[in-house]
Motif scaffolding. Structure first.
Motif, PDB file in Angstrom:
ATOM      1  N   GLY A  28      27.533  59.693  23.499  1.00  0.00           N
ATOM      2  CA  GLY A  28      26.487  58.701  23.304  1.00  0.00           C
ATOM      3  C   GLY A  28      26.150  58.456  21.843  1.00  0.00           C
ATOM      4  O   GLY A  28      25.195  57.763  21.536  1.00  0.00           O
ATOM      5  N   ASP A  29      26.937  58.992  20.931  1.00  0.00           N
ATOM      6  CA  ASP A  29      26.675  58.835  19.505  1.00  0.00           C
ATOM      7  C   ASP A  29      27.992  58.510  18.810  1.00  0.00           C
ATOM      8  O   ASP A  29      28.863  59.370  18.682  1.00  0.00           O
ATOM      9  N   PRO A  90      21.510  56.699  16.801  1.00  0.00           N
ATOM     10  CA  PRO A  90      21.741  56.163  18.138  1.00  0.00           C
ATOM     11  C   PRO A  90      23.174  55.683  18.297  1.00  0.00           C
ATOM     12  O   PRO A  90      23.861  55.470  17.311  1.00  0.00           O
ATOM     13  N   GLY A  91      23.600  55.500  19.569  1.00  0.00           N
ATOM     14  CA  GLY A  91      24.954  55.035  19.861  1.00  0.00           C
ATOM     15  C   GLY A  91      25.292  53.747  19.140  1.00  0.00           C
ATOM     16  O   GLY A  91      26.291  53.635  18.472  1.00  0.00           O
ATOM     17  N   GLY A  92      24.428  52.746  19.262  1.00  0.00           N
ATOM     18  CA  GLY A  92      24.527  51.522  18.489  1.00  0.00           C
ATOM     19  C   GLY A  92      25.753  50.680  18.777  1.00  0.00           C
ATOM     20  O   GLY A  92      26.562  50.982  19.641  1.00  0.00           O
ATOM     21  N   PRO A  93      25.878  49.579  18.022  1.00  0.00           N
ATOM     22  CA  PRO A  93      26.992  48.672  18.224  1.00  0.00           C
ATOM     23  C   PRO A  93      28.295  49.295  17.743  1.00  0.00           C
ATOM     24  O   PRO A  93      28.296  50.227  16.957  1.00  0.00           O
ATOM     25  N   THR A  95      30.588  50.653  19.739  1.00  0.00           N
ATOM     26  CA  THR A  95      31.173  51.606  20.678  1.00  0.00           C
ATOM     27  C   THR A  95      32.134  50.911  21.629  1.00  0.00           C
ATOM     28  O   THR A  95      32.953  51.553  22.246  1.00  0.00           O
ATOM     29  N   ASP A  98      28.959  48.537  26.894  1.00  0.00           N
ATOM     30  CA  ASP A  98      27.666  47.933  27.170  1.00  0.00           C
ATOM     31  C   ASP A  98      26.593  49.007  27.038  1.00  0.00           C
ATOM     32  O   ASP A  98      26.754  50.130  27.508  1.00  0.00           O
ATOM     33  N   SER A  99      25.472  48.672  26.398  1.00  0.00           N
ATOM     34  CA  SER A  99      24.426  49.677  26.166  1.00  0.00           C
ATOM     35  C   SER A  99      23.827  50.199  27.466  1.00  0.00           C
ATOM     36  O   SER A  99      23.448  51.369  27.552  1.00  0.00           O
ATOM     37  N   LEU A 102      26.359  52.688  28.773  1.00  0.00           N
ATOM     38  CA  LEU A 102      26.313  53.881  27.932  1.00  0.00           C
ATOM     39  C   LEU A 102      25.083  54.734  28.249  1.00  0.00           C
ATOM     40  O   LEU A 102      25.166  55.949  28.363  1.00  0.00           O
ATOM     41  N   SER A 103      23.947  54.092  28.444  1.00  0.00           N
ATOM     42  CA  SER A 103      22.726  54.828  28.799  1.00  0.00           C
ATOM     43  C   SER A 103      22.884  55.524  30.144  1.00  0.00           C
ATOM     44  O   SER A 103      22.470  56.670  30.318  1.00  0.00           O
TER      45      SER A 103
END
Length: 171
Positions: A28-29, A90-93, A95, A98-99, A102-103
Motif C-alpha cells: 500500500g506504499d 501514502p500509496g498515491g498516484p 501505483t 485504483d485507490s 488498493l484500500s
C-alpha cells in the motif's frame, strides 16, 4: 555482455513493473514498494544462476521484496521516531491501481493479500503460489476464495456509495 548479464537485463526489463505493482498492492506504499523491489532485484542479480532456474522468478522477486519489507518493519519497530518526520507516505498516484481497490486490498489479512498478489498480479498457478508461500494448495484456494469474497463485498459497497452519495435514511 555475458549471457547471464543479458538474461538478467531482459528479466529485469520485463519484470520490474509487474513486480512493483504486486508489492505496491501488498504494502500500500509505492515508495516503500520501490525500495523493496530494488532490493529484491539486487539480491536476484547476486543469485541469478539460482533465480534464473527458479520455476517462477518473478514470484521469487516479489517474495524476496515482501520479506525485505518485513525485515524493514522489524528494524523500524526498534527505532524511535523523531517528531513527525517518520510518517509513512501514502500509496498515491503512480501505483497503476485504483485507490478504492488498493484500500480494499490493504484491509485484507496479510496472507490473503499475498495470495491475491501472487495469483492475480503475477498470474501464478495454485501450486506455484503454494510453494512460494510454503502452504498447501488447498490453503491457497481457501485464502483466495475468502479474499475475493471480501473484495467483492467491499467494492460493491463502495460502488453503491459512489452511485448514491446521499442515501435516503430508512425508518
Amino acid at each position: 555482455m555475458s549471457n547471464d548479464e543479458t538474461a538478467f537485463a531482459e528479466f529485469f526489463q520485463e519484470s520490474w513493473d509487474p513486480c512493483l505493482r504486486a508489492v505496491a498492492a501488498s504494502t500500500g506504499d509505492m515508495l516503500l514498494a520501490e525500495d523493496q523491489v530494488a532490493e529484491a532485484f539486487a539480491r536476484a542479480w547476486v543469485s541469478w544462476r539460482k533465480v534464473s532456474r527458479h520455476p517462477a522468478p518473478r514470484a521469487w522477486v516479489v517474495r524476496t521484496a515482501l520479506n525485505a519489507g518485513a525485515s524493514w518493519w522489524r528494524r523500524r519497530a526498534r527505532e524511535l521516531p523523531l517528531a513527525d518526520h517518520d510518517v509513512a507516505a501514502p500509496g498515491g498516484p503512480g501505483t497503476g491501481l485504483d485507490s478504492v481497490v488498493l484500500s480494499a486490498l490493504r484491509r485484507l489479512p496479510a496472507r490473503q493479500r499475498e495470495v491475491i498478489v501472487l495469483r492475480v498480479f503475477l498470474d501464478l498457478d495454485i501450486e506455484t503460489t503454494a510453494k512460494q508461500l510454503a502452504i498447501a494448495p488447498g490453503t491457497v484456494r481457501a485464502h483466495l476464495s475468502r479474499a475475493v469474497t471480501a473484495l467483492r463485498t467491499e467494492l460493491a459497497q463502495a460502488n453503491t456509495t459512489e452511485a448514491d452519495p446521499c442515501p435516503t435514511p430508512t425508518r
